[in-house]
Every structure is written in structure tokens, then in C-alpha cells.
Design a protein around this motif. Structure first.
Motif, PDB file in Angstrom:
ATOM      1  N   ARG A 418      -5.375  17.974   6.988  1.00  0.00           N
ATOM      2  CA  ARG A 418      -4.660  18.644   5.894  1.00  0.00           C
ATOM      3  C   ARG A 418      -5.446  18.652   4.594  1.00  0.00           C
ATOM      4  N   SER A 419      -6.619  18.005   4.586  1.00  0.00           N
ATOM      5  CA  SER A 419      -7.456  17.925   3.372  1.00  0.00           C
ATOM      6  C   SER A 419      -6.647  17.460   2.160  1.00  0.00           C
ATOM      7  N   PRO A 420      -6.047  16.270   2.236  1.00  0.00           N
ATOM      8  CA  PRO A 420      -5.215  15.802   1.119  1.00  0.00           C
ATOM      9  C   PRO A 420      -6.058  15.479  -0.113  1.00  0.00           C
ATOM     10  N   ARG A 421      -5.415  15.526  -1.268  1.00  0.00           N
ATOM     11  CA  ARG A 421      -6.077  15.122  -2.519  1.00  0.00           C
ATOM     12  C   ARG A 421      -5.770  13.663  -2.844  1.00  0.00           C
ATOM     13  N   VAL A 422      -4.645  13.153  -2.289  1.00  0.00           N
ATOM     14  CA  VAL A 422      -4.260  11.750  -2.475  1.00  0.00           C
ATOM     15  C   VAL A 422      -3.965  11.163  -1.097  1.00  0.00           C
ATOM     16  N   LEU A 423      -4.611  10.056  -0.778  1.00  0.00           N
ATOM     17  CA  LEU A 423      -4.405   9.396   0.514  1.00  0.00           C
ATOM     18  C   LEU A 423      -3.829   8.005   0.270  1.00  0.00           C
ATOM     19  N   LEU A 424      -2.616   7.772   0.774  1.00  0.00           N
ATOM     20  CA  LEU A 424      -1.966   6.470   0.712  1.00  0.00           C
ATOM     21  C   LEU A 424      -2.199   5.781   2.049  1.00  0.00           C
ATOM     22  N   ILE A 425      -2.704   4.546   2.024  1.00  0.00           N
ATOM     23  CA  ILE A 425      -3.060   3.846   3.262  1.00  0.00           C
ATOM     24  C   ILE A 425      -2.413   2.467   3.262  1.00  0.00           C
ATOM     25  N   ASP A 426      -1.622   2.193   4.290  1.00  0.00           N
ATOM     26  CA  ASP A 426      -0.973   0.889   4.433  1.00  0.00           C
ATOM     27  C   ASP A 426      -1.635   0.139   5.580  1.00  0.00           C
ATOM     28  N   GLU A 427      -2.333  -0.942   5.260  1.00  0.00           N
ATOM     29  CA  GLU A 427      -3.054  -1.768   6.237  1.00  0.00           C
ATOM     30  C   GLU A 427      -4.065  -0.931   7.034  1.00  0.00           C
ATOM     31  N   PRO A 428      -5.170  -0.523   6.400  1.00  0.00           N
ATOM     32  CA  PRO A 428      -6.101   0.422   7.025  1.00  0.00           C
ATOM     33  C   PRO A 428      -6.794  -0.080   8.271  1.00  0.00           C
ATOM     34  N   THR A 429      -6.965  -1.404   8.414  1.00  0.00           N
ATOM     35  CA  THR A 429      -7.748  -1.911   9.549  1.00  0.00           C
ATOM     36  C   THR A 429      -6.993  -2.950  10.366  1.00  0.00           C
ATOM     37  N   ARG A 430      -5.673  -2.906  10.330  1.00  0.00           N
ATOM     38  CA  ARG A 430      -4.888  -3.873  11.098  1.00  0.00           C
ATOM     39  C   ARG A 430      -5.127  -3.666  12.592  1.00  0.00           C
ATOM     40  N   GLY A 431      -5.484  -4.762  13.282  1.00  0.00           N
ATOM     41  CA  GLY A 431      -5.623  -4.717  14.723  1.00  0.00           C
ATOM     42  C   GLY A 431      -6.820  -3.946  15.226  1.00  0.00           C
ATOM     43  N   VAL A 432      -7.885  -3.830  14.419  1.00  0.00           N
ATOM     44  CA  VAL A 432      -9.087  -3.143  14.894  1.00  0.00           C
ATOM     45  C   VAL A 432     -10.263  -4.121  14.856  1.00  0.00           C
ATOM     46  N   ASP A 433     -11.272  -3.845  15.681  1.00  0.00           N
ATOM     47  CA  ASP A 433     -12.403  -4.760  15.782  1.00  0.00           C
ATOM     48  C   ASP A 433     -13.362  -4.584  14.617  1.00  0.00           C
ATOM     49  N   VAL A 434     -14.373  -5.450  14.550  1.00  0.00           N
ATOM     50  CA  VAL A 434     -15.260  -5.476  13.392  1.00  0.00           C
ATOM     51  C   VAL A 434     -16.070  -4.192  13.258  1.00  0.00           C
ATOM     52  N   ALA A 435     -16.474  -3.601  14.382  1.00  0.00           N
ATOM     53  CA  ALA A 435     -17.260  -2.375  14.300  1.00  0.00           C
ATOM     54  C   ALA A 435     -16.407  -1.216  13.791  1.00  0.00           C
ATOM     55  N   ALA A 436     -15.183  -1.076  14.331  1.00  0.00           N
ATOM     56  CA  ALA A 436     -14.282  -0.024  13.869  1.00  0.00           C
ATOM     57  C   ALA A 436     -13.865  -0.266  12.425  1.00  0.00           C
ATOM     58  N   LYS A 437     -13.703  -1.536  12.062  1.00  0.00           N
ATOM     59  CA  LYS A 437     -13.339  -1.870  10.682  1.00  0.00           C
ATOM     60  C   LYS A 437     -14.424  -1.391   9.717  1.00  0.00           C
ATOM     61  N   ALA A 438     -15.680  -1.637  10.050  1.00  0.00           N
ATOM     62  CA  ALA A 438     -16.778  -1.184   9.199  1.00  0.00           C
ATOM     63  C   ALA A 438     -16.785   0.338   9.084  1.00  0.00           C
ATOM     64  N   GLN A 439     -16.503   1.032  10.191  1.00  0.00           N
ATOM     65  CA  GLN A 439     -16.450   2.495  10.156  1.00  0.00           C
ATOM     66  C   GLN A 439     -15.337   2.991   9.243  1.00  0.00           C
ATOM     67  N   ILE A 440     -14.167   2.360   9.332  1.00  0.00           N
ATOM     68  CA  ILE A 440     -13.038   2.788   8.497  1.00  0.00           C
ATOM     69  C   ILE A 440     -13.316   2.508   7.027  1.00  0.00           C
ATOM     70  N   HIS A 441     -13.939   1.382   6.726  1.00  0.00           N
ATOM     71  CA  HIS A 441     -14.301   1.090   5.332  1.00  0.00           C
ATOM     72  C   HIS A 441     -15.251   2.154   4.783  1.00  0.00           C
ATOM     73  N   HIS A 442     -16.255   2.543   5.568  1.00  0.00           N
ATOM     74  CA  HIS A 442     -17.179   3.593   5.123  1.00  0.00           C
ATOM     75  C   HIS A 442     -16.463   4.938   4.992  1.00  0.00           C
ATOM     76  N   LEU A 443     -15.503   5.194   5.895  1.00  0.00           N
ATOM     77  CA  LEU A 443     -14.732   6.429   5.809  1.00  0.00           C
ATOM     78  C   LEU A 443     -13.953   6.485   4.501  1.00  0.00           C
ATOM     79  N   ILE A 444     -13.290   5.386   4.130  1.00  0.00           N
ATOM     80  CA  ILE A 444     -12.476   5.359   2.911  1.00  0.00           C
ATOM     81  C   ILE A 444     -13.342   5.563   1.668  1.00  0.00           C
ATOM     82  N   THR A 445     -14.438   4.817   1.573  1.00  0.00           N
ATOM     83  CA  THR A 445     -15.299   4.978   0.394  1.00  0.00           C
ATOM     84  C   THR A 445     -15.942   6.359   0.366  1.00  0.00           C
ATOM     85  N   GLY A 446     -16.221   6.934   1.550  1.00  0.00           N
ATOM     86  CA  GLY A 446     -16.786   8.283   1.594  1.00  0.00           C
ATOM     87  C   GLY A 446     -15.801   9.328   1.111  1.00  0.00           C
TER      88      GLY A 446
END
Length: 504
Positions: A418-446
Motif C-alpha cells: 500500500r506504500s504507506p507514509r506512516v508505519l506503526l509496528i508492534d513487536e517487529p521481531t517477536r519470535g523470529v531468529d537472529v538472521a531474520a531479525k537483522a533483516q527486519i531491522h535493516h528493512l525498518i531503517t531502510g
């Protein structure tokens, strides 16, 4: 150090294998777990950790191999069999009866009785003894479906201990807990171990593993690649065994917010239920973290901002325009998206395909009259799936077959279409492994670097401090501090506790 000595292992796994639809998720696993040991299973999502726990707890059957409890071969075909052998599984999905009270769940089918009559006072005495031992603060009269997820987990632990479990298998037990609750649970695990209970712990928090476990086993792609004393390892060495390569475990530095960046979302005087007069702003390109204890109003604030719950008072503006009668539909139209706390209950339709889930929030954009343009949908889903790195053999596979990390990335992809302008995220990496967690962190900052405004709630204070430009602290539903990047961890935690607790 292992405690087996001359005693038979509390749990022995021999040649265990499991396949789903022809795909091996466990391959010829051999493992010994000593009596009274805290033994941790680690690995990426999809490595087979939860599958092995479910086999031990009787939730599923192994296709090959055998199990031995206390040196004797056993057949575990269902949870009742496992419980009869003193093995209790507490999974991420939970197994409580929502409409019953805490007390009823703890002693379900195991009431104290005399001549066929239930002895309510005896049950209450047993419950009070469990509470005294665990240190939990749970009202025995409260209905389970009215409790937070973390408290429901405590009820499951009370039930397991009430059944006299000698082996406690915990699947991601701290994923839903605040910092002080994690510390209390880890201390309880140590006490259980000291009293002779064997604890098998699955966790993505490697510092936690190294701090509480005696031994650690690493699974990769369904195979056992390491079983060793934790004293011989660091988080980095475990990650190398888990993924077969080096992984950057540092948080990515968020891009600076331009001084003239416009305010994307603001709220003033926001109020409903737990939330009292919360004011906040987030600008384009900014990541605002929201910290606080369980019950501080973090999730409730995000739901009010998205319109999932309707505020009784307050004003919400998106790009300078006041949104009246806030609702999810109006929020989405204004360019606001919410990645919710529970992907299984609130974010994804688990039985539907990956493609259906990713396309769900943006169906209207590819509609041709009453029909959806399926070719355009497939192209859009393929593009966003590559962007967030969803790893799945077929897009028509049910999303429930994906690992936790890929499910979470599918949830992000659903909203990014949907190409949002505001993204609200509740517990972005709950229950994910360290590799996926690093990917999600880079996704958020990107996403923030591209101009998206992000508001992020997390129970992991290090995650908030590592990702955010600012951290807003809530306590009892009120904003009590707004801290810039670089603020020491203990300062943020002290603000969350106020004068009512000690920093843990």
C-alpha cells in the motif's frame, strides 16, 4: 556442565526424523538431556526446534526414531501420554481454555476431590503454594481470555507445575514478556533446575540462553550441528553454527532526519481505557520508539492511532489533516498502516496462501470491476516478496507453513504493497531468529531512510535504543519521558518503572 553422571538422561532422542509434504524438517536427530539440566535449543526459524519440542510433548508424532524418558523407551502419541511421563510442553500457540478462570485452567481435570466431590479449598491452597513458589501475580478468579499473553503463559507454567512435571519444555517463553518479567522467569527456571526439574528451552535470545542454560544444542535445516556446554560459546559463535556464516548482529544506524522534515503524524490528548492524554509526533524519515512495561498502554496507543480502537478524546493528524472518526479504513486511506503484535491472531490468515495474505490489504488497487486482476496481483506480490526477502518455494503455500521470520516478513509485505507514509509496528521481531531479525531491522531503517515515518513498540529495550531516533516512554497510560538517541538504557528503564520498582 552436563549433570548426567551415571544417571540415565531425563530425555534421550534417537534418530528422530519428521517430514511434511515430502520435506524433511528433522533429520536423524540424536540428543541426550540430563536430569535437572537447563538445555537450550537454538537455530534459525525452520531449523526444527519447535518440531522437536512438539514431538517430546506429544503434539505431533515423529516419522522415524525413538524417545526415552528416564532411560526407558516410551511411545508418545499425544499430550496426555507426555504428561503421564512427566513431560509438559508450553508452546507459543498456548493450550488454555479461554472462557474458564485461571484456577480452573490450572487444575483442569485434576481437581482435588473426596468421594467424588470437589474440594475447592484444597485447590485454592495448592494454587497459593504454586504462586508462592513461582512469585507470579495472577488472580485465580480472572477469566483467561481477559489476561495479557504474558500472564496466560504464567498460567500454563502454573498448570504444568501443578501436574508435577519433571521435564518442562518451553517454546520462546520470554518473547511476550517485559524486561523485569523475563528476569523473573529466568530466575524461576534456575530454581526449577536446582530442585531437579529438567528444563528444555527454545529461545532466539542468545544472551538469555548463555545466561541460564547449562548446555546448548544448535539445529540447522533439521539437523543437529552442535551440542555443547554453554561455557564454550558466545552469541557470535552460536550464530555462526546456526546460519553457517557470519551475521552482523549490530543494529543498523538510522539515517539522520532532515531538519525540515514534515510532521507525518501527530496526536494530542489521546485517551481511551489505559491511555490518558498521550501527545506524540513523528516526522518523515523518523523512527519513534515507544517503551514501557506491560500494561503501560503501548499497544493500546498504536491501536488508537490506527483506529482499531476509537479514542474517546484527542486529535490525530496525518500530514497536517485532522482525521475525524478514526477507523482502520480512514487510516489506510490516509496512508497509515499497522503491523500488529500477533501475526497469527491479528495480522495473517494462517490457512490462506502467502500470495493471498500479502495481497489482502491492497486488493482494491488491482480490482477490475468486481474482479481482481490476478496477473497484476502476482507481479505485485512477487516484487514486494523479493524486496523483504520472503523465502518460500511456492506463493500458493499456506502462510502457516512458513517459519516465524518469513511470516513476519509477509506481514510487512502486506502493508508495504500500500506504500504507506506512516508505519506503526508492534513487536517487529517477536519470535523470529537472529538472521531474520537483522533483516527486519535493516528493512525498518531502510523504509525510514526513504521518508517513511515509523512508530515502533518493542518489549526489547535494546531494539528500541538501537533502531530509534527518539524513545517515548509510557507508564500507566501516560507519556513520562521523550529521550533522544544515545540515552543510556538504565535511564529509559528507570522512567518506565518510575518510583514503583527497581531496575532489573
Amino acid at each position: 556442565m552436563t549433570r548426567t553422571g551415571n544417571r540415565a538422561p531425563a530425555v534421550a532422542v534417537r534418530g528422530v526424523g519428521k517430514r511434511y509434504s515430502g520435506v524433511s524438517v528433522l533429520r536423524d536427530v540424536d540428543l541426550d538431556i540430563a536430569p535437572g539440566e537447563v538445555h537450550s535449543l537454538v537455530g534459525e526459524n525452520g531449523a526444527g526446534k519447535s518440531t522437536l519440542l512438539k514431538i517430546l510433548g506429544g503434539a505431533i508424532r515423529a516419522d522415524t526414531g525413538s524417545l526415552h524418558f528416564d532411560g526407558a523407551p516410551v511411545s508418545v502419541g499425544n499430550p496426555r501420554d507426555a504428561i503421564a511421563h512427566g513431560v509438559s510442553l508450553i508452546s507459543q500457540e498456548g493450550a488454555l481454555v479461554p472462557v474458564l478462570s485461571v484456577l480452573e485452567n490450572v487444575f483442569l481435570a485434576r481437581w482435588a476431590n473426596r468421594l467424588g466431590f470437589r474440594q475447592a479449598r484444597a485447590d485454592r491452597r495448592r494454587f497459593d503454594e504454586l504462586i508462592e513458589f513461582t512469585g507470579f501475580d495472577v488472580d485465580p478468579r480472572e477469566r483467561v481470555d481477559r489476561l495479557p499473553i504474558g500472564t496466560q503463559q504464567q498460567v500454563e507454567i502454573l498448570r504444568s507445575l501443578g501436574r508435577g512435571a519433571r521435564v518442562l519444555a518451553l517454546d520462546e517463553p520470554t518473547a511476550v514478556l517485559a524486561e523485569h518479567e523475563k528476569a523473573n522467569l529466568l530466575e524461576l527456571i534456575r530454581r526449577l533446575s536446582a530442585n531437579g526439574t529438567t528444563v528444555i528451552l527454545v529461545s532466539h535470545f542468545l544472551d538469555e540462553v548463555l545466561g541460564v542454560a547449562d548446555r546448548v544444542t544448535v539445529l540447522r535445516d533439521g539437523s543437529l550441528v552442535l551440542s555443547d556446554d554453554v561455557a564454550n560459546h558466545t552469541p557470535g559463535s552460536l550464530v555462526r553454527h546456526m546460519v553457517g556464516r557470519e551475521v552482523d548482529m549490530l543494529y543498523p544506524e538510522p539515517a539522520p532526519v532532515p531538519p525540515d522534515a514534515p510532521v507525518r503524524l501527530s496526536a494530542s490528548g489521546l485517551r481511551r481505557g489505559l491511555v490518558h492524554d498521550v501527545d506524540l509526533t513523528v516526522r518523515a524519515g523518523e523512527i519513534l520508539g515507544i517503551a514501557g512495561l506491560v500494561g503501560s498502554g503501548r499497544t493500546e496507543t498504536l491501536r488508537l492511532l490506527f483506529g482499531a480502537d476509537k479514542a474517546v478524546d484527542g486529535v490525530i493528524e496525518v500530514d497536517g489533516t485532522t482525521i475525524t472518526s478514526m477507523s482502520p479504513r480512514r487510516s489506510m486511506s490516509a496512508g497509515v498502516a499497522l503491523v500488529p503484535e500477533s501475526r497469527k491472531e491479528q495480522g495473517l490468515v494462517m490457512a490462506r496462501s502467502v500470495q493471498d495474505n500479502v495481497a489482502l490489504a491492497s486488493l482494491g488497487e488491482r480490482r477490475r470491476g468486481p474482479f481482481v486482476h490476478r496477473a497484476a496481483e502476482r507481479t505485485a506480490v512477487d516484487n514486494v516478496s523479493r524486496a523483504v526477502d520472503i523465502r518460500v518455494a511456492r506463493k500458493d503455500a499456506p502462510v502457516e507453513t512458513l517459519s516465524g521470520g518469513n511470516q513476519q516478513k509477509a506481514l510487512f509485505a502486506k502493508w508495504l504493497l500500500r506504500s504507506p507514509r506512516v508505519l506503526l509496528i508492534d513487536e517487529p521481531t517477536r519470535g523470529v531468529d537472529v538472521a531474520a531479525k537483522a533483516q527486519i531491522h535493516h528493512l525498518i531503517t531502510g523504509l525510514a531512510a526513504e521518508g517513511m515515518a515509523v512508530i515502533c513498540v518493542s518489549s526489547e529495550i535494546e531494539e528500541l535504543l538501537g533502531l530509534s531516533h527518539r524513545v517515548l516512554v509510557l507508564r500507566h497510560g501516560r507519556a513520562v519521558g521523550d529521550f533522544p538517541r544515545g540515552t543510556p538504557r538504565e535511564v529509559v528503564i528507570a522512567a518506565a518503572f518510575g518510583d514503583e520498582g527497581e531496575i532489573t
